[in-house]
Design a protein around this motif. Sequence first.
Motif, PDB file in Angstrom:
ATOM      1  N   LEU A  12      -3.629  -3.651   8.336  1.00  0.00           N
ATOM      2  CA  LEU A  12      -2.869  -3.320   7.723  1.00  0.00           C
ATOM      3  C   LEU A  12      -3.239  -3.093   6.238  1.00  0.00           C
ATOM      4  N   VAL A  13      -3.674  -4.140   5.795  1.00  0.00           N
ATOM      5  CA  VAL A  13      -4.525  -4.321   4.495  1.00  0.00           C
ATOM      6  C   VAL A  13      -5.550  -3.240   4.337  1.00  0.00           C
ATOM      7  N   LYS A  14      -6.409  -2.902   5.151  1.00  0.00           N
ATOM      8  CA  LYS A  14      -7.418  -1.896   5.199  1.00  0.00           C
ATOM      9  C   LYS A  14      -6.720  -0.520   5.043  1.00  0.00           C
ATOM     10  N   ASP A  15      -5.666  -0.177   5.934  1.00  0.00           N
ATOM     11  CA  ASP A  15      -4.850   0.892   5.824  1.00  0.00           C
ATOM     12  C   ASP A  15      -4.171   1.164   4.489  1.00  0.00           C
ATOM     13  N   LEU A  16      -3.767   0.016   3.763  1.00  0.00           N
ATOM     14  CA  LEU A  16      -2.997   0.182   2.679  1.00  0.00           C
ATOM     15  C   LEU A  16      -4.140   0.761   1.668  1.00  0.00           C
ATOM     16  N   ALA A  17      -5.099  -0.118   1.791  1.00  0.00           N
ATOM     17  CA  ALA A  17      -6.395   0.134   0.547  1.00  0.00           C
ATOM     18  C   ALA A  17      -6.689   1.732   0.550  1.00  0.00           C
ATOM     19  N   ARG A  18      -6.717   2.212   1.849  1.00  0.00           N
ATOM     20  CA  ARG A  18      -7.177   3.848   2.188  1.00  0.00           C
ATOM     21  C   ARG A  18      -5.865   4.499   1.445  1.00  0.00           C
ATOM     22  N   ARG A  19      -4.684   4.166   1.808  1.00  0.00           N
ATOM     23  CA  ARG A  19      -3.461   4.835   1.156  1.00  0.00           C
ATOM     24  C   ARG A  19      -3.557   4.979  -0.281  1.00  0.00           C
ATOM     25  N   LEU A  20      -3.985   3.590  -0.951  1.00  0.00           N
ATOM     26  CA  LEU A  20      -4.076   3.804  -2.313  1.00  0.00           C
ATOM     27  C   LEU A  20      -5.134   4.688  -2.753  1.00  0.00           C
ATOM     28  N   GLY A  21      -6.321   4.758  -2.125  1.00  0.00           N
ATOM     29  CA  GLY A  21      -7.288   5.551  -2.480  1.00  0.00           C
ATOM     30  C   GLY A  21      -6.875   7.047  -2.601  1.00  0.00           C
ATOM     31  N   ALA A  22      -6.081   7.279  -1.627  1.00  0.00           N
ATOM     32  CA  ALA A  22      -5.398   8.752  -1.494  1.00  0.00           C
ATOM     33  C   ALA A  22      -4.653   9.114  -2.478  1.00  0.00           C
ATOM     34  N   LEU A  23      -3.605   8.037  -2.871  1.00  0.00           N
ATOM     35  CA  LEU A  23      -2.853   8.224  -3.756  1.00  0.00           C
ATOM     36  C   LEU A  23      -3.452   8.454  -5.306  1.00  0.00           C
ATOM     37  N   ALA A  24      -4.531   7.446  -5.585  1.00  0.00           N
ATOM     38  CA  ALA A  24      -5.230   7.448  -6.769  1.00  0.00           C
ATOM     39  C   ALA A  24      -5.954   8.793  -6.973  1.00  0.00           C
ATOM     40  N   ALA A  25      -6.595   9.506  -5.808  1.00  0.00           N
ATOM     41  CA  ALA A  25      -7.160  10.583  -6.173  1.00  0.00           C
ATOM     42  C   ALA A  25      -6.219  11.660  -6.619  1.00  0.00           C
ATOM     43  N   LEU A  26      -5.013  11.508  -6.402  1.00  0.00           N
ATOM     44  CA  LEU A  26      -3.782  12.605  -6.689  1.00  0.00           C
ATOM     45  C   LEU A  26      -3.305  12.218  -8.247  1.00  0.00           C
ATOM     46  N   THR A  27      -3.643  11.400  -8.682  1.00  0.00           N
ATOM     47  CA  THR A  27      -3.135  10.806  -9.795  1.00  0.00           C
ATOM     48  C   THR A  27      -3.924  11.236 -11.010  1.00  0.00           C
ATOM     49  N   GLU A  28      -3.514  11.966 -12.089  1.00  0.00           N
ATOM     50  CA  GLU A  28      -4.329  12.609 -13.003  1.00  0.00           C
ATOM     51  C   GLU A  28      -4.906  11.549 -14.120  1.00  0.00           C
ATOM     52  N   ASN A  29      -4.206  10.852 -14.311  1.00  0.00           N
ATOM     53  CA  ASN A  29      -4.739   9.656 -15.351  1.00  0.00           C
ATOM     54  C   ASN A  29      -4.954   8.261 -14.631  1.00  0.00           C
ATOM     55  N   PRO A  30      -5.883   7.541 -15.207  1.00  0.00           N
ATOM     56  CA  PRO A  30      -6.274   6.035 -14.602  1.00  0.00           C
ATOM     57  C   PRO A  30      -4.595   5.013 -14.770  1.00  0.00           C
ATOM     58  N   ALA A  31      -4.490   4.382 -13.702  1.00  0.00           N
ATOM     59  CA  ALA A  31      -3.227   3.461 -13.663  1.00  0.00           C
ATOM     60  C   ALA A  31      -3.382   2.232 -14.202  1.00  0.00           C
TER      61      ALA A  31
END
Length: 241
Positions: A12-31
């Motif tokens: 689950l942790v690995k899946d969440l890390a993957r999901r975070l990567g996908a979301l970060a790619a869609l975010t215009e500015n660093p968070a």
Amino acid sequence: MKFIDEFRDQALVKDLARRLGALAALTENPATIMEVCGTHTMAAARFGLKALLPPGVELISGPGCPVCVTGQSDLDAFLALGTEPRVVLVSFGDMLRVPGTHTSLEGLRAQGAAVRVVYSPLDAVELARQTPDKHLVFFGVGFETTMPATAIAIQSAAHYELDNFSVWCVHKTMPAALKALLSSGEVRVSGLLCPGHVTTIIGTAAYDFIPAGFGLPCAVTGFEPVDMLLGIESILRQIKE
């Protein structure tokens, strides 16, 4: 262990890390996300969570530690009591080496002052019962999670009709600390990760001022890897929306 292992599940942790990567790619500015509680900070270090965050997502530490939010003037005033005859200073261990202007609790003890370390404020009450010829002063520090124990100690001292027990109260509230931090203009964050244990006491409405007054997303989480990663995911989704 049930209710622990589920929140440390590697898949689950690995899946969440993957999901975070996908979301970060869609975010215009660093968070830049601030975990406002020291327990979150320790959990992030313990589980290596920062290494799981994608590029463009940073986790920074906030004010959530009793040591960090205790003013030096408050500590100096408490230390000054240690020079009074019959006074015994009582504190949690994490305050022992915190430096005041001239000394610390540890330094004061080395000079011969009576300093005791306890795990609970009720231990201080018991010490007061056992030493009626001394006046015990407990250093009440911390946020909402330590306040109830201090309050119970005061009730207990009243129950036993103790006149040799006092509390030097410098407790802080989490919303007030966050409001001061965000109002300072010195901190640039994209969202806040708020502590679950404090929120159990004060409720989520206590954080309404964060999005309403500062336009920042926030999420309340526990202190396990899945908890925290889900909170970060929630913040990234709020930023995206």
